[in-house]
Design an enzyme around this catalytic site. Structure first.
Site, PDB file in Angstrom:
ATOM      1  N   ALA A 104       0.863  -1.192   0.000  1.00 56.17           N
ATOM      2  CA  ALA A 104       0.000   0.000   0.000  1.00 56.17           C
ATOM      3  C   ALA A 104       0.897   1.239   0.000  1.00 56.17           C
ATOM      4  O   ALA A 104       0.790   2.119   0.860  1.00 56.17           O
ATOM      5  CB  ALA A 104      -0.964  -0.017   1.182  1.00 56.17           C
ATOM      6  N   LEU A 105       1.786   1.271  -0.975  1.00 55.15           N
ATOM      7  CA  LEU A 105       2.863   2.266  -0.964  1.00 55.15           C
ATOM      8  C   LEU A 105       2.335   3.688  -1.107  1.00 55.15           C
ATOM      9  O   LEU A 105       1.381   3.947  -1.839  1.00 55.15           O
ATOM     10  CB  LEU A 105       3.862   1.973  -2.096  1.00 55.15           C
ATOM     11  CG  LEU A 105       4.555   0.603  -2.050  1.00 55.15           C
ATOM     12  CD1 LEU A 105       5.639   0.520  -3.122  1.00 55.15           C
ATOM     13  CD2 LEU A 105       5.151   0.290  -0.678  1.00 55.15           C
ATOM     14  N   HIS A 109       6.939   5.651   1.743  1.00 50.81           N
ATOM     15  CA  HIS A 109       7.709   4.499   1.248  1.00 50.81           C
ATOM     16  C   HIS A 109       8.591   4.914   0.065  1.00 50.81           C
ATOM     17  O   HIS A 109       9.747   4.500  -0.040  1.00 50.81           O
ATOM     18  CB  HIS A 109       6.770   3.394   0.747  1.00 50.81           C
ATOM     19  CG  HIS A 109       5.843   2.827   1.774  1.00 50.81           C
ATOM     20  ND1 HIS A 109       4.487   3.045   1.731  1.00 50.81           N
ATOM     21  CD2 HIS A 109       6.069   2.035   2.853  1.00 50.81           C
ATOM     22  CE1 HIS A 109       3.913   2.395   2.741  1.00 50.81           C
ATOM     23  NE2 HIS A 109       4.844   1.788   3.443  1.00 50.81           N
TER      24      HIS A 109
HETATM   25  P1  AMP Z   1       5.121  -0.146   6.447  1.00 50.94           P
HETATM   26  O1  AMP Z   1       4.743  -0.530   5.058  1.00 50.94           O
HETATM   27  O2  AMP Z   1       4.102   0.690   7.146  1.00 50.94           O
HETATM   28  O3  AMP Z   1       5.631  -1.306   7.270  1.00 50.94           O
HETATM   29  O4  AMP Z   1       6.375   0.841   6.287  1.00 50.94           O
HETATM   30  C1  AMP Z   1       7.523   0.433   5.592  1.00 50.94           C
HETATM   31  C2  AMP Z   1       8.613   1.453   5.854  1.00 50.94           C
HETATM   32  O5  AMP Z   1       8.180   2.738   5.415  1.00 50.94           O
HETATM   33  C3  AMP Z   1       8.945   1.579   7.336  1.00 50.94           C
HETATM   34  O6  AMP Z   1      10.349   1.727   7.496  1.00 50.94           O
HETATM   35  C4  AMP Z   1       8.212   2.819   7.733  1.00 50.94           C
HETATM   36  O7  AMP Z   1       8.772   3.489   8.841  1.00 50.94           O
HETATM   37  C5  AMP Z   1       8.346   3.656   6.474  1.00 50.94           C
HETATM   38  N1  AMP Z   1       7.313   4.690   6.437  1.00 50.94           N
HETATM   39  C6  AMP Z   1       5.972   4.512   6.596  1.00 50.94           C
HETATM   40  N2  AMP Z   1       5.343   5.710   6.563  1.00 50.94           N
HETATM   41  C7  AMP Z   1       6.305   6.645   6.374  1.00 50.94           C
HETATM   42  C8  AMP Z   1       6.299   8.061   6.269  1.00 50.94           C
HETATM   43  N3  AMP Z   1       5.173   8.767   6.336  1.00 50.94           N
HETATM   44  N4  AMP Z   1       7.477   8.703   6.078  1.00 50.94           N
HETATM   45  C9  AMP Z   1       8.637   7.991   6.006  1.00 50.94           C
HETATM   46  N5  AMP Z   1       8.711   6.652   6.102  1.00 50.94           N
HETATM   47  C10 AMP Z   1       7.568   5.985   6.288  1.00 50.94           C
END
Ligand code: AMP
Length: 300
Positions: free
Chosen positions: A49-50, A54
């Site tokens: 769900a990028l 991400h």
């Molecule tokens: P997730 O798909 O939520 O597990 O996130 C994957 C990576 O993206 C993790 O390292 C998160 O900390 C990073 N991430 C998620 N949301 C953000 C954001 N708003 N800004 C920066 N990095 C993010």
């Protein structure tokens, strides 16, 4: 292996082809060939769900490593709530295209049985405040054991030179740093800044589940954190008073936090006095979703 056919990227002049792999063997074949050729390997672990958050990690990985692997895996062992796992948004083909545009070379989308085959029974368990406070207190420490285990597995599968994580999940960043240090893993961890919507809401895959009213209220989290920062800038040195100001600001905006606390950035211990740079961290339910956010705060 599926090779998506893609248009030429005008700025570079040749097509960036992204390989979608679903097995550890195919992943190793892709990455191993590049490594043998001398390429540095970057890894961006995600649950899909990028969004721009991400993509900022993927762009950063593309800027500092030669081969960028993005993993998309909704890790069941880090969900404490089955309905949250079931409702987690998934759209693989959109994610693959976005990852490609941001500079990914390999997208690893394993089915759960590839990550947790029959007989799997290992858990990377990290103890102490970093897994027991805040998110660990609400979701249980097993949440971070699930994170540490899947990240350790991804590190073993990809063997990256650098892995990229977002500051948005501050406690997860500390858990990953601890994992790498304690297990002597030869991997550099780079933490990238939180990407926000224009009104300040931290981007999150869960934001798509907010309706119009909930989306408007969700800004209360960052506003609460900013109120804490302002209280500290105005001279407040008592963590409970500073956090209390943030909680009051959130409540006025119709959002009641599960926690809003000041913690040490490396240990997640709660200090008795504000005398150094700290993290203000917050979690709150807004409509059907639970949101988290954090800010660095500092006495001036
Ligand atoms: P997730 O798909 O939520 O597990 O996130 C994957 C990576 O993206 C993790 O390292 C998160 O900390 C990073 N991430 C998620 N949301 C953000 C954001 N708003 N800004 C920066 N990095 C993010």
């Amino acid at each position: 292996m599926v090779v998506t056919s893609l248009p030429v990227t005008p700025a570079i002049g040749y097509a960036i082809v992204v390989n979608v792999v679903r097995t550890v063997a195919a992943l190793r074949a892709e990455v191993g060939a590049s490594r043998t050729g001398g390429a540095s390997i970057g890894l961006v672990p995600t649950m899909g769900a990028l969004h721009e958050g991400h993509l900022s990690l993927i762009r950063r990985a593309a800027a500092c490593t030669d081969l960028v692997v993005v993993s998309i895996f909704v890790n069941p062992t880090q969900f404490n709530d089955p309905s949250d796992l079931a409702a987690y948004p998934r759209d693989e083909s959109r994610d693959v295209e976005l990852a490609r545009q941001a500079g990914a070379n390999v997208v690893f989308c394993p089915p759960p049985a590839e990550v947790y085959p029959e007989g799997f029974c290992t858990c990377v368990r990290i103890d102490g405040p970093i897994t027991e406070t805040l998110e660990g207190a609400v979701r249980g420490p097993a949440h971070f054991w699930g994170v540490a285990t899947v990240v350790a597995k991804l590190f073993g599968m990809v063997q990256p030179d650098v892995a990229f994580f977002g500051q948005k999940d501050a406690q997860q960043c500390v858990v990953v740093r601890r994992l790498v240090e304690d297990l002597d893993l030869p991997i550099e961890i780079e933490i990238c800044p939180t990407v926000r919507e224009p009104d300040g809401l931290a981007m999150s895959s869960r934001n798509v589940r907010l309706n119009h009213d909930e989306r408007a209220r969700a800004v209360a989290l960052v506003e609460g954190l900013r109120t804490v920062a302002e209280a500290i800038a105005a001279g407040e040195r008592d963590p409970r008073e500073a956090a209390g100001a943030g909680i009051a600001s959130m409540t006025e905006r119709g959002v009641v936090p599960e926690y809003l606390a000041l913690v040490h950035p490396d240990t997640f211990e709660q200090p008795a006095v504000i005398d150094r740079r700290l993290i203000a961290a917050v979690a709150a339910p807004v409509g059907p979703v639970r949101l988290i956010d954090n800010l660095f705060v500092e006495p001036v």
